[in-house]
Design a protein around this motif. Sequence first.
Motif, short mmCIF file in Angstrom:
data_model
loop_
_atom_site.label_atom_id
_atom_site.label_comp_id
_atom_site.label_asym_id
_atom_site.label_seq_id
_atom_site.Cartn_x
_atom_site.Cartn_y
_atom_site.Cartn_z
N GLY A 1 79.78 27.68 123.87
CA GLY A 1 80.58 27.46 122.67
C GLY A 1 81.39 26.19 122.78
N SER A 2 81.81 25.68 121.63
CA SER A 2 82.65 24.49 121.60
C SER A 2 84.09 24.86 121.93
CB SER A 2 82.57 23.80 120.23
OG SER A 2 82.69 24.73 119.18
N ARG A 3 84.78 23.91 122.51
CA ARG A 3 86.15 24.13 122.99
C ARG A 3 87.14 23.96 121.83
NH1 ARG A 3 85.46 21.00 126.76
NH2 ARG A 3 85.01 22.38 128.54
N VAL A 4 87.08 24.90 120.88
CA VAL A 4 87.94 24.84 119.69
C VAL A 4 88.41 26.24 119.33
CG1 VAL A 4 86.79 22.79 118.74
CG2 VAL A 4 85.97 25.06 118.11
N GLY A 5 89.53 26.30 118.59
CA GLY A 5 90.01 27.57 118.05
C GLY A 5 90.08 28.66 119.08
N GLY A 6 89.55 29.84 118.71
CA GLY A 6 89.61 30.99 119.60
C GLY A 6 88.34 31.23 120.39
N ALA B 1 74.64 31.62 112.44
CA ALA B 1 75.70 30.86 111.77
C ALA B 1 75.31 30.53 110.34
CB ALA B 1 75.99 29.56 112.52
N ARG B 2 76.31 30.41 109.51
CA ARG B 2 76.10 29.89 108.15
C ARG B 2 75.76 28.41 108.25
NH1 ARG B 2 80.03 28.37 103.65
NH2 ARG B 2 78.84 28.67 101.74
N LEU B 3 74.82 27.96 107.44
CA LEU B 3 74.41 26.56 107.46
C LEU B 3 75.42 25.75 106.67
CD1 LEU B 3 70.54 26.91 106.99
CD2 LEU B 3 71.97 27.27 109.02
N HIS B 4 76.49 25.40 107.35
CA HIS B 4 77.65 24.74 106.73
C HIS B 4 78.18 23.70 107.70
CE1 HIS B 4 81.87 24.29 105.42
NE2 HIS B 4 81.44 24.66 104.24
N PRO B 5 78.74 22.57 107.21
CA PRO B 5 79.23 21.53 108.12
C PRO B 5 80.18 22.03 109.19
CG PRO B 5 79.16 20.69 105.88
CD PRO B 5 78.82 22.16 105.79
N GLN B 6 80.99 23.05 108.89
CA GLN B 6 81.92 23.58 109.89
C GLN B 6 81.22 24.00 111.17
OE1 GLN B 6 83.57 27.40 108.98
NE2 GLN B 6 84.35 27.63 111.05
N LYS B 7 79.98 24.46 111.05
CA LYS B 7 79.26 24.99 112.21
C LYS B 7 78.64 23.91 113.09
CE LYS B 7 80.12 29.18 110.84
NZ LYS B 7 81.02 30.10 111.57
N ALA C 1 69.70 31.47 112.84
CA ALA C 1 69.62 32.51 111.82
C ALA C 1 70.79 32.37 110.87
CB ALA C 1 69.63 33.89 112.47
N GLY C 2 70.50 32.10 109.61
CA GLY C 2 71.56 31.94 108.62
C GLY C 2 71.08 31.06 107.48
N ASP C 3 71.85 31.08 106.40
CA ASP C 3 71.54 30.26 105.23
C ASP C 3 72.82 29.56 104.80
OD1 ASP C 3 70.12 29.12 103.21
OD2 ASP C 3 69.48 31.01 102.29
N GLY C 4 72.69 28.60 103.91
CA GLY C 4 73.88 27.91 103.45
C GLY C 4 73.57 26.55 102.86
N PRO C 5 74.60 25.83 102.44
CA PRO C 5 74.42 24.59 101.68
C PRO C 5 73.82 23.44 102.47
CG PRO C 5 76.74 24.94 102.20
CD PRO C 5 76.03 26.19 102.57
N SER C 6 73.85 23.50 103.80
CA SER C 6 73.33 22.40 104.62
C SER C 6 71.86 22.56 104.99
CB SER C 6 74.16 22.25 105.90
OG SER C 6 75.51 21.99 105.62
N LYS C 7 71.20 23.55 104.42
CA LYS C 7 69.84 23.89 104.84
C LYS C 7 68.88 22.71 104.76
CE LYS C 7 66.08 27.15 103.83
NZ LYS C 7 65.68 28.32 103.02
N GLU C 8 68.85 22.05 103.61
CA GLU C 8 67.89 20.95 103.43
C GLU C 8 68.18 19.79 104.37
OE1 GLU C 8 66.30 17.95 99.88
OE2 GLU C 8 67.47 19.74 99.37
N LYS C 9 69.45 19.43 104.50
CA LYS C 9 69.83 18.32 105.38
C LYS C 9 69.47 18.63 106.84
CE LYS C 9 73.60 16.16 104.49
NZ LYS C 9 75.04 15.78 104.34
N LEU C 10 69.69 19.86 107.26
CA LEU C 10 69.37 20.23 108.64
C LEU C 10 67.87 20.25 108.88
CD1 LEU C 10 71.99 23.10 109.11
CD2 LEU C 10 72.09 20.79 110.08
N ALA C 11 67.12 20.72 107.90
CA ALA C 11 65.65 20.73 108.03
C ALA C 11 65.13 19.30 108.18
CB ALA C 11 65.03 21.42 106.83
N LEU D 1 77.20 28.55 119.91
CA LEU D 1 77.92 28.27 118.68
C LEU D 1 78.73 26.99 118.92
CD1 LEU D 1 78.20 29.57 115.88
CD2 LEU D 1 80.32 30.61 116.66
N ALA D 2 78.31 25.91 118.29
CA ALA D 2 78.89 24.60 118.57
C ALA D 2 79.79 24.12 117.44
CB ALA D 2 77.77 23.59 118.81
N SER D 3 80.52 25.01 116.82
CA SER D 3 81.29 24.72 115.61
C SER D 3 82.38 23.68 115.82
CB SER D 3 81.93 26.02 115.10
OG SER D 3 80.97 27.01 114.86
#
Length: 374
Positions: A295-300, A204-210, A231-241, A272-274
């Motif tokens: 997976g989370s019970r959202v979307g598709g 997943a991308r390291l993003h709040p949506q995920k 596995a993934g990179d993104g703007p939330s990397k530092e906060k998640l670490a 995937l717990a988006s």
Amino acid sequence: MHNPTEVPSLLLALGPSTGGIGQHVRLLYDEFSERGWRVKVVGPAGLAQTSMSGLRDDFHPLALPGSASRAVSSWSKLRQTCAEFDVVHAHGLRTGLLAARACRSSRASRTNTNGGPACVVTLHNRVLGSTAPISWRLTRYGEKLLPRWADCAIGVSPDIVASMGASAPYVPLAARPRPSHVGREETRKDLGIDPDTCLVLCVARLHPQKSLDVLINAAAQAEQRIQVVIAGDGPSKEKLAQLVAKLSAPVTLLGRRDDIGDLLAAADVAVLASAWEAIPLALHEAAYAGLPLVGSRVGGIGEIVVTGETGMLVDAGDSSELADALDELARDPALRAKLGANALAREEQVFSVDKMVLALSNIYRSVVDAGGGR
């Protein structure tokens, strides 16, 4: 009117994409090109080094949808490019609206009997009102407008189809299996995973949506011996670490990886717990690897993760329920094997690439045979 025995020409258009959309468009390029279609792709220049690498003259760099200052220039260039094709298939709401107007303008300027380029748009994502109320209002307006502007608007999950408020076709995304080049044991050894540890993989991308913070909290709460790798990179990397360190959670942030097939072969569970997803390609690929899915019970997501059949669904944001699901799978190898086999069988029967390509080719031909616009 287009001769039904001829193969229409196809232009694929997309905006900036760091993940699934770019991967999906590249798959469409490959599949339709192999079937003898004339296919080209237009999108931001940076894609030439990522999902569109190797396309050479079949990739046209263009800033889509572009900033407000570039909108007129982008639209003009897109209109000229669209005029060279029978079908323009745009991906994403803003790019789709831009392409729909460009196709209509191109058709209006034609004097021959050909209706001009027909526009098909696939809507891949939605904006959550809880996280972006202003964008959500604009997006909801655009979702209603899209079926009126495009010749065909497609949704990749049932809730996206419903959001457009029209009889838009539902064409779920499909994926190819990810090849593994290194053995399971070697990959686990490289990751420092012993045989008795349940390896849980999240791509997943390291993003709040995920909602990766929810996954990290769940890993910290789990009672069984598990190790989560993301596995993934993104703007939330530092906060998640920082969260991983604070909770001493059994979680490793791997960063961006090019060996997803090897990671899938080494894993025991995919998760995937988006907060929201359409039809995530990461879960398709995990199913092809024969992994049980959480997976989370959202979307598709529920289209792929069927509780008790291919995996387990949990409420979005509920780290305790997610921890319980991971614990149940970690303690029961036989259950993991059963759910993983079912996931693979469902993937092959319901979500094959051939089925997706057939559905899209039928849509392309129908909008061309209808003469393009209304």
